[in-house]
Enzyme design. Structure first.
Site, PDB file in Angstrom:
ATOM      1  N   ILE A  24       0.840  -1.214   0.000  1.00  0.00           N
ATOM      2  CA  ILE A  24       0.000   0.000   0.000  1.00  0.00           C
ATOM      3  C   ILE A  24       0.870   1.258   0.000  1.00  0.00           C
ATOM      4  CG2 ILE A  24      -1.966   1.169   1.078  1.00  0.00           C
ATOM      5  CD1 ILE A  24      -2.664  -1.503   2.427  1.00  0.00           C
ATOM      6  N   ALA A  94       4.412   1.425   7.811  1.00  0.00           N
ATOM      7  CA  ALA A  94       5.361   0.339   8.136  1.00  0.00           C
ATOM      8  C   ALA A  94       4.751  -0.615   9.141  1.00  0.00           C
ATOM      9  CB  ALA A  94       6.655   0.923   8.686  1.00  0.00           C
ATOM     10  N   THR A 137      -6.106  -0.852  10.723  1.00  0.00           N
ATOM     11  CA  THR A 137      -6.860  -1.907  10.036  1.00  0.00           C
ATOM     12  C   THR A 137      -8.192  -2.187  10.730  1.00  0.00           C
ATOM     13  OG1 THR A 137      -6.830  -4.301   9.610  1.00  0.00           O
ATOM     14  CG2 THR A 137      -5.442  -3.545  11.386  1.00  0.00           C
ATOM     15  N   ASP A 138      -9.155  -2.682   9.952  1.00  0.00           N
ATOM     16  CA  ASP A 138     -10.441  -3.068  10.548  1.00  0.00           C
ATOM     17  C   ASP A 138     -10.297  -4.279  11.471  1.00  0.00           C
ATOM     18  OD1 ASP A 138     -10.039  -5.059   8.641  1.00  0.00           O
ATOM     19  OD2 ASP A 138     -11.966  -4.808   7.644  1.00  0.00           O
ATOM     20  N   TYR A 165      -1.277 -10.315  15.103  1.00  0.00           N
ATOM     21  CA  TYR A 165      -1.157  -9.157  14.201  1.00  0.00           C
ATOM     22  C   TYR A 165      -2.121  -8.054  14.623  1.00  0.00           C
ATOM     23  CZ  TYR A 165      -2.473  -6.231  10.234  1.00  0.00           C
ATOM     24  OH  TYR A 165      -2.800  -5.157   9.448  1.00  0.00           O
ATOM     25  N   LYS A 204      -0.712 -13.059   0.406  1.00  0.00           N
ATOM     26  CA  LYS A 204      -2.083 -12.678   0.715  1.00  0.00           C
ATOM     27  C   LYS A 204      -3.023 -13.341  -0.298  1.00  0.00           C
ATOM     28  CE  LYS A 204      -0.349  -9.945   3.839  1.00  0.00           C
ATOM     29  NZ  LYS A 204       0.162  -8.619   3.638  1.00  0.00           N
ATOM     30  N   ASN A 264     -14.703 -16.030   0.814  1.00  0.00           N
ATOM     31  CA  ASN A 264     -13.502 -16.489   0.104  1.00  0.00           C
ATOM     32  C   ASN A 264     -13.823 -17.449  -1.044  1.00  0.00           C
ATOM     33  OD1 ASN A 264     -11.982 -14.936   1.842  1.00  0.00           O
ATOM     34  ND2 ASN A 264     -11.663 -16.621   3.304  1.00  0.00           N
ATOM     35  N   ARG A 289      -7.257 -21.429   9.534  1.00  0.00           N
ATOM     36  CA  ARG A 289      -6.344 -20.543  10.282  1.00  0.00           C
ATOM     37  C   ARG A 289      -6.813 -20.520  11.735  1.00  0.00           C
ATOM     38  NH1 ARG A 289      -6.299 -14.427   8.115  1.00  0.00           N
ATOM     39  NH2 ARG A 289      -4.610 -15.139   6.781  1.00  0.00           N
ATOM     40  N   GLY A 291      -8.028 -19.154  15.119  1.00  0.00           N
ATOM     41  CA  GLY A 291      -8.594 -17.851  15.492  1.00  0.00           C
ATOM     42  C   GLY A 291      -9.132 -17.058  14.318  1.00  0.00           C
TER      43      GLY A 291
HETATM   44  P1  NAD Z   1       3.292  -4.908   3.410  1.00  0.00           P
HETATM   45  O1  NAD Z   1       3.667  -6.042   4.289  1.00  0.00           O
HETATM   46  O2  NAD Z   1       3.114  -5.121   1.962  1.00  0.00           O
HETATM   47  O3  NAD Z   1       4.347  -3.726   3.586  1.00  0.00           O
HETATM   48  C1  NAD Z   1       4.889  -3.365   4.826  1.00  0.00           C
HETATM   49  C2  NAD Z   1       6.162  -2.557   4.556  1.00  0.00           C
HETATM   50  O4  NAD Z   1       6.687  -2.118   5.831  1.00  0.00           O
HETATM   51  C3  NAD Z   1       7.266  -3.340   3.862  1.00  0.00           C
HETATM   52  O5  NAD Z   1       7.815  -2.586   2.821  1.00  0.00           O
HETATM   53  C4  NAD Z   1       8.292  -3.565   4.965  1.00  0.00           C
HETATM   54  O6  NAD Z   1       9.635  -3.638   4.477  1.00  0.00           O
HETATM   55  C5  NAD Z   1       8.091  -2.329   5.812  1.00  0.00           C
HETATM   56  N1  NAD Z   1       8.541  -2.513   7.207  1.00  0.00           N
HETATM   57  C6  NAD Z   1       8.278  -3.568   8.024  1.00  0.00           C
HETATM   58  N2  NAD Z   1       8.877  -3.398   9.216  1.00  0.00           N
HETATM   59  C7  NAD Z   1       9.504  -2.187   9.153  1.00  0.00           C
HETATM   60  C8  NAD Z   1      10.275  -1.454  10.075  1.00  0.00           C
HETATM   61  N3  NAD Z   1      10.542  -1.929  11.315  1.00  0.00           N
HETATM   62  N4  NAD Z   1      10.767  -0.255   9.703  1.00  0.00           N
HETATM   63  C9  NAD Z   1      10.542   0.229   8.462  1.00  0.00           C
HETATM   64  N5  NAD Z   1       9.820  -0.439   7.525  1.00  0.00           N
HETATM   65  C10 NAD Z   1       9.308  -1.638   7.882  1.00  0.00           C
HETATM   66  O7  NAD Z   1       1.974  -4.308   4.072  1.00  0.00           O
HETATM   67  P2  NAD Z   1       0.735  -3.552   3.384  1.00  0.00           P
HETATM   68  O8  NAD Z   1      -0.286  -4.559   3.010  1.00  0.00           O
HETATM   69  O9  NAD Z   1       1.242  -2.599   2.389  1.00  0.00           O
HETATM   70  O10 NAD Z   1       0.165  -2.766   4.658  1.00  0.00           O
HETATM   71  C11 NAD Z   1       0.612  -1.444   4.950  1.00  0.00           C
HETATM   72  C12 NAD Z   1      -0.115  -0.954   6.185  1.00  0.00           C
HETATM   73  O11 NAD Z   1      -1.518  -0.954   5.941  1.00  0.00           O
HETATM   74  C13 NAD Z   1       0.099  -1.831   7.414  1.00  0.00           C
HETATM   75  O12 NAD Z   1       0.232  -0.975   8.534  1.00  0.00           O
HETATM   76  C14 NAD Z   1      -1.177  -2.655   7.515  1.00  0.00           C
HETATM   77  O13 NAD Z   1      -1.457  -2.972   8.855  1.00  0.00           O
HETATM   78  C15 NAD Z   1      -2.190  -1.687   6.956  1.00  0.00           C
HETATM   79  N6  NAD Z   1      -3.375  -2.288   6.301  1.00  0.00           N
HETATM   80  C16 NAD Z   1      -3.223  -3.225   5.310  1.00  0.00           C
HETATM   81  C17 NAD Z   1      -4.358  -3.721   4.654  1.00  0.00           C
HETATM   82  C18 NAD Z   1      -4.248  -4.747   3.550  1.00  0.00           C
HETATM   83  O14 NAD Z   1      -5.266  -5.258   3.095  1.00  0.00           O
HETATM   84  N7  NAD Z   1      -3.066  -5.063   3.051  1.00  0.00           N
HETATM   85  C19 NAD Z   1      -5.629  -3.268   5.030  1.00  0.00           C
HETATM   86  C20 NAD Z   1      -5.748  -2.333   6.069  1.00  0.00           C
HETATM   87  C21 NAD Z   1      -4.606  -1.831   6.683  1.00  0.00           C
HETATM   88  O1  DAU Z   2      -8.779  -6.476   6.925  1.00  0.00           O
HETATM   89  C1  DAU Z   2      -7.557  -5.838   6.719  1.00  0.00           C
HETATM   90  C2  DAU Z   2      -6.442  -6.851   6.762  1.00  0.00           C
HETATM   91  O2  DAU Z   2      -6.546  -7.620   5.574  1.00  0.00           O
HETATM   92  C3  DAU Z   2      -5.065  -6.217   6.879  1.00  0.00           C
HETATM   93  O3  DAU Z   2      -4.961  -5.555   8.121  1.00  0.00           O
HETATM   94  C4  DAU Z   2      -3.962  -7.270   6.766  1.00  0.00           C
HETATM   95  O4  DAU Z   2      -2.697  -6.649   6.756  1.00  0.00           O
HETATM   96  C5  DAU Z   2      -4.153  -8.038   5.469  1.00  0.00           C
HETATM   97  O5  DAU Z   2      -3.206  -9.072   5.385  1.00  0.00           O
HETATM   98  C6  DAU Z   2      -5.565  -8.616   5.388  1.00  0.00           C
HETATM   99  O6  DAU Z   2      -5.751  -9.655   6.386  1.00  0.00           O
HETATM  100  P1  DAU Z   2      -6.533 -11.023   6.065  1.00  0.00           P
HETATM  101  O7  DAU Z   2      -6.076 -12.040   7.008  1.00  0.00           O
HETATM  102  O8  DAU Z   2      -7.979 -10.789   5.928  1.00  0.00           O
HETATM  103  O9  DAU Z   2      -5.949 -11.285   4.564  1.00  0.00           O
HETATM  104  P2  DAU Z   2      -5.435 -12.619   3.840  1.00  0.00           P
HETATM  105  O10 DAU Z   2      -5.202 -12.252   2.420  1.00  0.00           O
HETATM  106  O11 DAU Z   2      -4.324 -13.266   4.575  1.00  0.00           O
HETATM  107  O12 DAU Z   2      -6.703 -13.559   3.925  1.00  0.00           O
HETATM  108  C7  DAU Z   2      -7.939 -13.173   3.371  1.00  0.00           C
HETATM  109  C8  DAU Z   2      -8.929 -14.313   3.618  1.00  0.00           C
HETATM  110  O13 DAU Z   2      -8.523 -15.448   2.836  1.00  0.00           O
HETATM  111  C9  DAU Z   2      -8.972 -14.788   5.065  1.00  0.00           C
HETATM  112  O14 DAU Z   2     -10.302 -15.170   5.388  1.00  0.00           O
HETATM  113  C10 DAU Z   2      -8.068 -16.019   5.073  1.00  0.00           C
HETATM  114  C11 DAU Z   2      -8.267 -16.597   3.672  1.00  0.00           C
HETATM  115  N1  DAU Z   2      -7.098 -17.307   3.097  1.00  0.00           N
HETATM  116  C12 DAU Z   2      -5.902 -16.655   3.082  1.00  0.00           C
HETATM  117  C13 DAU Z   2      -4.793 -17.268   2.583  1.00  0.00           C
HETATM  118  C14 DAU Z   2      -3.445 -16.579   2.579  1.00  0.00           C
HETATM  119  C15 DAU Z   2      -7.249 -18.577   2.560  1.00  0.00           C
HETATM  120  O15 DAU Z   2      -8.350 -19.141   2.532  1.00  0.00           O
HETATM  121  N2  DAU Z   2      -6.134 -19.189   2.036  1.00  0.00           N
HETATM  122  C16 DAU Z   2      -4.905 -18.596   2.046  1.00  0.00           C
HETATM  123  O16 DAU Z   2      -3.922 -19.230   1.588  1.00  0.00           O
END
Ligand code: NAD
Ligand code: DAU
Length: 352
Positions: A24, A94, A137-138, A165, A204, A264, A289, A291
């Site tokens: 992001i 981060a 995050t939600d 997390y 993911k 899913n 998974r 929890g």
């Molecule tokens: P990501 O794992 O793709 O990226 C995280 C980045 O943070 C990486 O580039 C990593 O190198 C960097 N990082 C990790 N530890 C660090 C540290 N100690 N110092 C500096 N950099 C560090 O994650 P993302 O999916 O891009 O998520 C970004 C943010 O958005 C997170 O805070 C996550 O909780 C939040 N978020 C993600 C989602 C989602 O669906 N992916 C949804 C809601 C909120």
């Molecule tokens: O809701 C926001 C969150 O969404 C963010 O805060 C997190 O950083 C982000 O990783 C994401 O969390 P989820 O656990 O919801 O995402 P994930 O992609 O890991 O899983 C999405 C759904 O799919 C969840 O119900 C678990 C399921 N899943 C996931 C994986 C990796 C599977 O069924 N198989 C899989 O291999």
């Protein structure tokens, strides 16, 4: 003596974007540079397994962007970076972000997500930044009942995290809140639902399933596959964060969501259909998974009513665009899906 009225010099905004080499964060940097704002961006990232310079490489020739490799837990580096570049605002992306990895080991989650946020808050406070936005995050709200579709997470929903997390993200949110109430710091917090789009690490759900199918592998669906997430295209999330940074009220929390609940199985069906793969051959139900939160759904009426933000992308076209991005950028994900990644995949899925 004749006095000349000089117009006030408007200081350029310099924004520290932590986690900018992740999914992001890199999309946020890309969006702001494309929108041609008059600002400087300091992309700060530790480059963990999830951080990838390839996510930013085509942007680095832009003189509005500088990259600094550093850890948000390292106060000296954070401070010298912020002083050197005259940072006026901080957006903290981060984090350790993958729920399954937090089940394998929660240490790095507490370190980066909690301690790292505390360090960033302290340095930002001592330097007097004008805004600090925490990207949350939600998942901090826990889980919702399946049989009550009208119930969604609002900003008033109590925090009830269920994974290491989300517990670490909730702890960070509490710290951010406390710096507003105790020190009057100009903080903002956003809580978004699940994102999808380009540059997402293929651990993911969506990028994992798309790339597995391109590789001719099966896709591992947890439990009964009926867990529900509220899916939002990453660019919508980035625009919402930019809106909150510019118009949000200090000390407030803003939920961000797509009003797009899907389970899913449905996500898997959409991906399989788009990629011409069959359910029978390609889907493997695996152990759930621990929890596993059953349902997430966001009530995003506050950000809509108070700040005027709404999602612009429709799921049915943005998911196709996303799948096509992974098809056209095979080198990007094949470089990731090697070495350390294969060890992780083995650990996560071999015994399931
Ligand atoms: P990501 O794992 O793709 O990226 C995280 C980045 O943070 C990486 O580039 C990593 O190198 C960097 N990082 C990790 N530890 C660090 C540290 N100690 N110092 C500096 N950099 C560090 O994650 P993302 O999916 O891009 O998520 C970004 C943010 O958005 C997170 O805070 C996550 O909780 C939040 N978020 C993600 C989602 C989602 O669906 N992916 C949804 C809601 C909120
Ligand atoms: O809701 C926001 C969150 O969404 C963010 O805060 C997190 O950083 C982000 O990783 C994401 O969390 P989820 O656990 O919801 O995402 P994930 O992609 O890991 O899983 C999405 C759904 O799919 C969840 O119900 C678990 C399921 N899943 C996931 C994986 C990796 C599977 O069924 N198989 C899989 O291999």
């Amino acid at each position: 003596m004749h006095q000349v009225d000089c117009p006030p010099v408007k200081a350029k905004r310099t924004i520290l974007v932590t986690g900018a080499a992740g999914f992001i964060g890199s999309n946020f940097v890309r969006l702001l540079l494309r929108q041609d704002h008059d600002l400087k961006l300091v992309a700060f990232d530790k480059l963990t397994y999830a951080g990838n310079m390839a996510n930013l490489s085509d942007l680095l020739s832009d003189e509005r962007l500088v990259f600094v490799k550093g850890d948000i837990c390292d106060a000296a580096t954070v401070e010298s970076t912020m002083r050197e570049h005259g940072v006026s605002e901080v957006v903290n992306f981060a984090a350790e972000s993958h729920v399954d990895r937090s089940i394998l080991g929660s240490g790095p989650f507490v370190q980066t997500n909690v301690v790292g946020t505390q360090v960033l808050l302290d340095v930002s406070r001592s330097l007097g930044v004008s805004k600090f936005l925490q990207v949350s995050t939600d998942e901090v709200y826990g889980t919702l009942p399946e049989d009550k579709p009208e119930v969604k997470f609002t900003e008033e929903t109590p925090l009830a995290p269920n994974s290491p997390y989300s517990a670490s993200k909730a702890a960070a949110d509490c710290l951010v809140r406390s710096y507003f109430h105790t020190f009057g710091m100009p903080v903002l917090t956003t809580r978004c639902s699940n994102n999808y789009g380009p540059y997402q690490f293929p651990e993911k759900l969506i990028p994992l399933f798309v790339t597995n199918l391109i590789e001719g592998k099966q896709v591992p669906l947890y439990g009964d596959g009926l867990n529900v997430r509220d899916w939002l295209y990453v660019e919508d999330h980035c625009e919402a964060i930019w809106t909150v940074l510019n118009k949000g009220k200090f000390g407030e929390v803003y939920n961000i969501g797509g009003n797009n609940e899907l389970n899913n199985r449905t996500i898997t069906e959409v991906i399989l259909r788009e990629m011409g793969a069959s359910w029978e051959k390609s889907v493997k139900f695996v152990k759930d998974r621990p929890g596993h939160d059953r349902r997430y759904a966001i009530d995003a009426s506050k950000i809509k009513n108070e700040l005027g933000w709404e999602p612009r992308f429709r799921f049915d076209s943005a998911i196709v665009q996303t799948i096509n991005w992974y098809r056209s950028n095979e080198q990007w994900w094949r470089d990731i899906k090697s070495g350390e990644y294969l060890k992780y995949y083995q650990m996560q899925y071999a015994q399931r």
